[in-house]
Design an enzyme around this catalytic site. Structure first.
Site, mmCIF file in Angstrom:
data_model
loop_
_atom_site.group_PDB
_atom_site.id
_atom_site.type_symbol
_atom_site.label_atom_id
_atom_site.label_comp_id
_atom_site.label_asym_id
_atom_site.label_seq_id
_atom_site.Cartn_x
_atom_site.Cartn_y
_atom_site.Cartn_z
ATOM 1 N N SER A 197 4.612 6.920 2.204
ATOM 2 C CA SER A 197 5.489 5.622 2.707
ATOM 3 C C SER A 197 4.821 4.354 1.974
ATOM 4 O O SER A 197 3.535 4.434 1.807
ATOM 5 C CB SER A 197 5.135 5.301 4.231
ATOM 6 N N HIS A 228 0.797 5.105 1.568
ATOM 7 C CA HIS A 228 -0.075 6.121 2.340
ATOM 8 C C HIS A 228 0.676 7.357 2.528
ATOM 9 O O HIS A 228 1.978 7.499 2.510
ATOM 10 C CB HIS A 228 0.249 5.150 3.768
ATOM 11 N N ASN A 273 0.851 -1.173 -0.031
ATOM 12 C CA ASN A 273 0.153 0.165 -0.131
ATOM 13 C C ASN A 273 0.801 1.232 0.171
ATOM 14 O O ASN A 273 2.144 1.138 0.467
ATOM 15 C CB ASN A 273 -0.884 0.138 1.365
ATOM 16 N N ASP A 296 -2.552 0.424 8.229
ATOM 17 C CA ASP A 296 -1.192 1.028 7.806
ATOM 18 C C ASP A 296 -0.192 0.809 8.747
ATOM 19 O O ASP A 296 0.784 1.723 9.045
ATOM 20 C CB ASP A 296 -1.633 2.772 7.884
HETATM 21 C C1 GRF Z 1 -2.947 8.933 -2.668
HETATM 22 O O1 GRF Z 1 -2.682 10.087 -1.769
HETATM 23 C C2 GRF Z 1 -2.543 7.667 -1.693
HETATM 24 O O2 GRF Z 1 -1.463 7.707 -0.972
HETATM 25 C C3 GRF Z 1 -3.809 7.611 -0.837
HETATM 26 O O3 GRF Z 1 -4.869 7.720 -1.600
HETATM 27 C C4 GRF Z 1 -4.353 8.793 -2.621
HETATM 28 C C5 GRF Z 1 -4.723 8.088 -4.104
HETATM 29 O O4 GRF Z 1 -4.455 9.101 -5.372
HETATM 30 N N1 GRF Z 1 -3.911 6.157 -0.256
HETATM 31 P P1 GRF Z 1 -4.450 8.332 -6.475
HETATM 32 O O5 GRF Z 1 -6.188 7.860 -6.758
HETATM 33 O O6 GRF Z 1 -3.438 7.268 -6.790
HETATM 34 O O7 GRF Z 1 -4.104 9.805 -7.693
#
Ligand code: GRF
Length: 194
Positions: free
Chosen positions: A138, A111, A109, A147
């Site tokens: 991260s 984050h 993932n 997370d």
């Molecule tokens: C990103 O900031 C990611 O870290 C978080 O959700 C957002 C997704 O953005 N988990 P995208 O859909 O990849 O533009």
């Protein structure tokens, strides 16, 4: 054999695009097998189709709160597609322990905070409210602790006094698009290419 990657999204999919492009330009030793959304309206689904990646959606609302049934459908689809690694990229569903156990150490993932700081939502506002001087993103292994899995890599940005949650999110997102492909490639080389 190159591992088959499933990218799970719920929204815009900019991280999905950065992963797919990195794979297409041979920066990641993988095959982008499928993009899956829990939301049929996710803008990322059209973008994935434009990139010629097969797409599917599994609408979690049709399972009326039955998380296990939703995950069983998801698990079956991932198995049918012979997926090796799942990349969550803005996937806004919490996965149960039993699903995660079935894909132990195979789910990554991204984050938008410097974990272990600011698990969960509203990470940028929380960093600003705490007067932090740096923030970032991260990539971590997904475990049943939200997370909370092993952090595989991070990138940082400076927080300026003029930053808002929106401007900080934009700055962090630029770093996300660099970090996720780098770490996925390293993860694959360490675990699949030896
Ligand atoms: C990103 O900031 C990611 O870290 C978080 O959700 C957002 C997704 O953005 N988990 P995208 O859909 O990849 O533009």
């Amino acid at each position: 054999m190159k591992p088959r990657i499933a990218i799970l999204i719920s929204g815009g999919g900019s991280n999905m695009i950065s992963l797919v492009n990195a794979i297409k330009y041979n920066k990641i030793n993988a095959l982008p097998a499928i993009v899956i959304s829990n939301n049929s309206n996710a803008a990322g689904l059209d973008k994935a189709a434009e990139l010629k990646i097969p797409t599917r959606y599994i609408d979690h609302r049709k399972f009326s709160g039955n998380r296990e049934a939703f995950e069983k459908r998801l698990h079956n689809l991932l198995q049918d597609e012979k997926i090796d690694i799942i990349c969550l990229a803005g996937f806004m569903r919490i996965l149960t322990k039993s699903f995660i156990d079935q894909w132990n150490n195979k789910i990554l993932n991204i984050h938008p905070s410097l974990l272990p700081k600011y698990k969960g939502l509203n990470t940028h506002q929380r960093a600003i409210d705490a007067y932090d001087k740096i923030s970032g993103c991260s990539v971590h292994i997904v475990t049943s602790e939200l997370d909370g899995g092993l952090v595989l890599g991070q990138r940082t940005v400076d927080i300026e006094s003029t930053d808002t949650a929106k401007t900080l999110a934009e700055k962090v997102l630029i770093e996300e698009h660099i970090l996720y492909p780098e770490i996925l490639n390293k993860f694959i080389n360490d675990r699949y290419m030896k």
